[in-house]
Design a protein around this motif. Structure first.
Motif, PDB file in Angstrom:
ATOM      1  N   ILE A 130       0.827  -1.207   0.000  1.00 56.53           N
ATOM      2  CA  ILE A 130       0.000   0.000   0.000  1.00 56.53           C
ATOM      3  C   ILE A 130       0.863   1.260   0.000  1.00 56.53           C
ATOM      4  N   GLU A 131       2.031   1.178   0.610  1.00 61.60           N
ATOM      5  CA  GLU A 131       2.896   2.355   0.701  1.00 61.60           C
ATOM      6  C   GLU A 131       3.845   2.496  -0.489  1.00 61.60           C
ATOM      7  N   MET A 132       3.829   1.556  -1.404  1.00 59.46           N
ATOM      8  CA  MET A 132       4.780   1.571  -2.513  1.00 59.46           C
ATOM      9  C   MET A 132       4.231   2.357  -3.694  1.00 59.46           C
ATOM     10  N   GLU A 133       4.927   3.433  -4.071  1.00 59.26           N
ATOM     11  CA  GLU A 133       4.480   4.259  -5.185  1.00 59.26           C
ATOM     12  C   GLU A 133       4.514   3.504  -6.506  1.00 59.26           C
ATOM     13  N   SER A 134       5.350   2.478  -6.599  1.00 55.18           N
ATOM     14  CA  SER A 134       5.481   1.741  -7.854  1.00 55.18           C
ATOM     15  C   SER A 134       4.452   0.624  -7.991  1.00 55.18           C
ATOM     16  N   ALA A 135       3.558   0.491  -6.999  1.00 55.47           N
ATOM     17  CA  ALA A 135       2.501  -0.515  -7.058  1.00 55.47           C
ATOM     18  C   ALA A 135       1.158   0.165  -7.271  1.00 55.47           C
ATOM     19  N   VAL A 136       0.390  -0.350  -8.216  1.00 53.94           N
ATOM     20  CA  VAL A 136      -0.973   0.118  -8.458  1.00 53.94           C
ATOM     21  C   VAL A 136      -1.907  -1.028  -8.076  1.00 53.94           C
ATOM     22  N   LEU A 137      -2.817  -0.769  -7.151  1.00 57.68           N
ATOM     23  CA  LEU A 137      -3.623  -1.824  -6.550  1.00 57.68           C
ATOM     24  C   LEU A 137      -5.107  -1.557  -6.760  1.00 57.68           C
ATOM     25  N   THR A 138      -5.843  -2.605  -7.145  1.00 56.48           N
ATOM     26  CA  THR A 138      -7.301  -2.511  -7.264  1.00 56.48           C
ATOM     27  C   THR A 138      -7.925  -3.718  -6.568  1.00 56.48           C
ATOM     28  N   PRO A 139      -9.167  -3.598  -6.084  1.00 53.69           N
ATOM     29  CA  PRO A 139      -9.756  -4.602  -5.188  1.00 53.69           C
ATOM     30  C   PRO A 139     -10.455  -5.759  -5.896  1.00 53.69           C
ATOM     31  N   HIS A 140      -9.705  -6.554  -6.659  1.00 50.99           N
ATOM     32  CA  HIS A 140     -10.259  -7.696  -7.393  1.00 50.99           C
ATOM     33  C   HIS A 140     -11.508  -7.254  -8.162  1.00 50.99           C
ATOM     34  N   SER A 141     -11.333  -6.166  -8.905  1.00 51.14           N
ATOM     35  CA  SER A 141     -12.468  -5.525  -9.566  1.00 51.14           C
ATOM     36  C   SER A 141     -12.344  -5.515 -11.084  1.00 51.14           C
ATOM     37  N   ALA A 142     -11.415  -6.290 -11.635  1.00 50.02           N
ATOM     38  CA  ALA A 142     -11.163  -6.225 -13.073  1.00 50.02           C
ATOM     39  C   ALA A 142     -12.403  -6.529 -13.903  1.00 50.02           C
ATOM     40  N   ALA A 143     -13.255  -7.404 -13.426  1.00 46.30           N
ATOM     41  CA  ALA A 143     -14.443  -7.792 -14.199  1.00 46.30           C
ATOM     42  C   ALA A 143     -15.683  -7.001 -13.808  1.00 46.30           C
ATOM     43  N   PHE A 144     -15.500  -5.964 -12.988  1.00 46.65           N
ATOM     44  CA  PHE A 144     -16.656  -5.231 -12.478  1.00 46.65           C
ATOM     45  C   PHE A 144     -17.093  -4.130 -13.441  1.00 46.65           C
ATOM     46  N   SER A 145     -17.843  -4.496 -14.437  1.00 47.29           N
ATOM     47  CA  SER A 145     -18.580  -3.492 -15.195  1.00 47.29           C
ATOM     48  C   SER A 145     -20.056  -3.820 -15.018  1.00 47.29           C
ATOM     49  N   GLU A 146     -20.890  -2.829 -15.184  1.00 50.01           N
ATOM     50  CA  GLU A 146     -22.323  -3.056 -15.037  1.00 50.01           C
ATOM     51  C   GLU A 146     -22.803  -4.150 -15.982  1.00 50.01           C
ATOM     52  N   GLU A 147     -22.261  -4.109 -17.217  1.00 53.30           N
ATOM     53  CA  GLU A 147     -22.681  -5.083 -18.216  1.00 53.30           C
ATOM     54  C   GLU A 147     -22.221  -6.493 -17.853  1.00 53.30           C
ATOM     55  N   ALA A 148     -20.966  -6.613 -17.411  1.00 54.87           N
ATOM     56  CA  ALA A 148     -20.422  -7.932 -17.103  1.00 54.87           C
ATOM     57  C   ALA A 148     -21.131  -8.564 -15.910  1.00 54.87           C
ATOM     58  N   LEU A 149     -21.393  -7.770 -14.866  1.00 57.42           N
ATOM     59  CA  LEU A 149     -22.032  -8.322 -13.683  1.00 57.42           C
ATOM     60  C   LEU A 149     -23.465  -8.760 -13.969  1.00 57.42           C
ATOM     61  N   ALA A 150     -24.168  -7.984 -14.792  1.00 60.43           N
ATOM     62  CA  ALA A 150     -25.530  -8.389 -15.164  1.00 60.43           C
ATOM     63  C   ALA A 150     -25.497  -9.706 -15.933  1.00 60.43           C
ATOM     64  N   GLU A 151     -24.507  -9.848 -16.819  1.00 56.20           N
ATOM     65  CA  GLU A 151     -24.411 -11.066 -17.619  1.00 56.20           C
ATOM     66  C   GLU A 151     -24.045 -12.270 -16.766  1.00 56.20           C
ATOM     67  N   VAL A 152     -23.076 -12.102 -15.863  1.00 58.41           N
ATOM     68  CA  VAL A 152     -22.595 -13.267 -15.126  1.00 58.41           C
ATOM     69  C   VAL A 152     -23.656 -13.801 -14.175  1.00 58.41           C
ATOM     70  N   ARG A 153     -24.369 -12.912 -13.499  1.00 64.40           N
ATOM     71  CA  ARG A 153     -25.384 -13.410 -12.575  1.00 64.40           C
ATOM     72  C   ARG A 153     -26.556 -14.004 -13.343  1.00 64.40           C
ATOM     73  N   GLY A 154     -26.912 -13.390 -14.479  1.00 64.94           N
ATOM     74  CA  GLY A 154     -28.022 -13.903 -15.273  1.00 64.94           C
ATOM     75  C   GLY A 154     -27.733 -15.268 -15.855  1.00 64.94           C
ATOM     76  N   ARG A 155     -26.516 -15.456 -16.368  1.00 68.20           N
ATOM     77  CA  ARG A 155     -26.164 -16.750 -16.960  1.00 68.20           C
ATOM     78  C   ARG A 155     -26.003 -17.830 -15.909  1.00 68.20           C
ATOM     79  N   ALA A 156     -25.389 -17.485 -14.771  1.00 70.61           N
ATOM     80  CA  ALA A 156     -25.232 -18.478 -13.702  1.00 70.61           C
ATOM     81  C   ALA A 156     -26.594 -18.913 -13.175  1.00 70.61           C
ATOM     82  N   LEU A 157     -27.484 -17.955 -12.989  1.00 72.93           N
ATOM     83  CA  LEU A 157     -28.828 -18.281 -12.512  1.00 72.93           C
ATOM     84  C   LEU A 157     -29.575 -19.128 -13.533  1.00 72.93           C
ATOM     85  N   ALA A 158     -29.483 -18.765 -14.804  1.00 69.98           N
ATOM     86  CA  ALA A 158     -30.185 -19.525 -15.847  1.00 69.98           C
ATOM     87  C   ALA A 158     -29.719 -20.971 -15.881  1.00 69.98           C
ATOM     88  N   ASP A 159     -28.405 -21.182 -15.708  1.00 74.21           N
ATOM     89  CA  ASP A 159     -27.896 -22.548 -15.731  1.00 74.21           C
ATOM     90  C   ASP A 159     -28.326 -23.313 -14.486  1.00 74.21           C
TER      91      ASP A 159
END
Length: 323
Positions: free
Chosen positions: A275-304
């Motif tokens: 967290i203190e390292m300027e050369s590190a860029v950190l995100t909270p396991h959010s790479a797949a977090f778009s509104e479109e992707a989340l709607a698709e993943v929950r809809g497809r998982a539920l459908a299956d």
């Protein structure tokens, strides 16, 4: 009445379309904030299906869910589900293999650019009233002409490759499962082994699943083989990388920067030196977090899941455990 349990409702609630699908199928919904194992066992005692985000469905926890018939993993990875234990009890496991391909590929390039161009450090300095000179910012990297090493070359890595080539990067790939025709179509060169990939990369991006063979695959010895000042990006699984080794390589300057979306332990410890390292860029396991992707993943998982509960074969059954 048949019921399904939705875990992590506080972070990933169902939308109107999902509720409508449940109503049409005549299936009740049980909702649970978070994914505590004891809470899952209690809430899921009457559930025939469970939708899983971050919960770890171990053999022990699965045994505590007596009516369970289907586990739906809302994601493309399923290392948090004991597939063998579930299948041994006659429980189907489904997932969404192509979830968030574009979203994770975009995020991977965003991390690479942010690290190469020192974007977060520049932003923090300006907000603190500091106008940094070049020597204060540290080395910045031009992507054009540099070599992006891709460990694994599945759907997401191939999408990363398309984006990286648009920035003028060369692609070096290590993935024994990928044929020469796929590499040729992507404009990529093959690295015959991991060592060759490390030796030849200016930046390394990780795109392999978490298995016993990949756990801890990138440690101090592997990082040392990267070119001095190389960049590391990880949007796959945190346990693939020895986090302490990354911290040491960043501190020494051998690693020029790291863009990390995943960590060995999540959430990341607030006391982590990353967290203190300027050369590190950190995100909270959010790479797949778009509104479109989340709607698709929950809809497809539920459908299956509903497909299985209706007695029909699943569209996307999880493959057997990988070595």
């Amino acid at each position: 009445m048949t019921a399904v349990l939705l875990t992590d409702r506080d972070r990933f609630p169902f939308g109107p379309e999902d509720h409508a699908a449940l109503a049409q199928a005549g299936v009740a919904l049980i909702e649970l904030d978070g994914h505590d194992p004891d809470a899952i066992a209690a809430a899921g005692a009457e559930a025939a299906g469970i939708l899983v985000y971050h919960a770890k469905l171990t053999a022990e926890l699965i045994a505590r869910l007596p009516l369970l018939r289907v586990i739906a993993r809302c994601g493309s990875g399923y290392d948090n589900v004991d597939v063998a234990a579930a299948r041994a009890r006659g429980i189907e496991v489904v997932y969404v293999p192509d979830y968030g391909v574009d979203d994770v590929a975009d995020h991977t390039l965003a991390l690479l650019l942010a690290v190469a161009r020192r974007v977060p450090a520049s932003d923090r300095a300006l907000r603190d009233g500091r106008w940094l000179a070049y020597e204060q910012l540290g080395t910045m990297r031009r992507l054009r002409g540099s070599v992006l090493g891709l460990l694994g070359f599945g759907r997401i890595a191939q999408a990363v490759g398309v984006r990286a080539r648009a920035f003028g990067m060369e692609l070096l790939v290590h993935d024994p499962a990928i044929g020469d025709d796929v590499l040729a179509a992507a404009g990529a060169r093959r690295a015959e082994d991991l060592g060759a990939l490390l030796d030849g990369s200016d930046a390394l991006s990780l795109h392999v699943p978490l298995t016993p063979a990949t756990r801890g695959l990138i440690g101090a010895g592997q990082l040392a083989r990267l070119r001095p000042g190389a960049l590391l990006v990880n949007t796959s699984r945190g346990e693939i990388v020895d986090e302490a080794a990354v911290q040491a390589a960043l501190a020494s300057g051998h690693l020029g920067g790291a863009g990390l979306d995943v960590f060995e332990h999540e959430p990341l410890d607030p006391d982590s030196s990353l967290i203190e390292m300027e050369s590190a860029v950190l995100t909270p396991h959010s790479a797949a977090f778009s509104e479109e992707a989340l709607a698709e993943v929950r809809g497809r998982a539920l459908a299956d899941a509903l497909r299985v509960l209706a007695g029909r074969p699943p569209r996307d059954p999880a493959p057997e455990a990988r070595a």
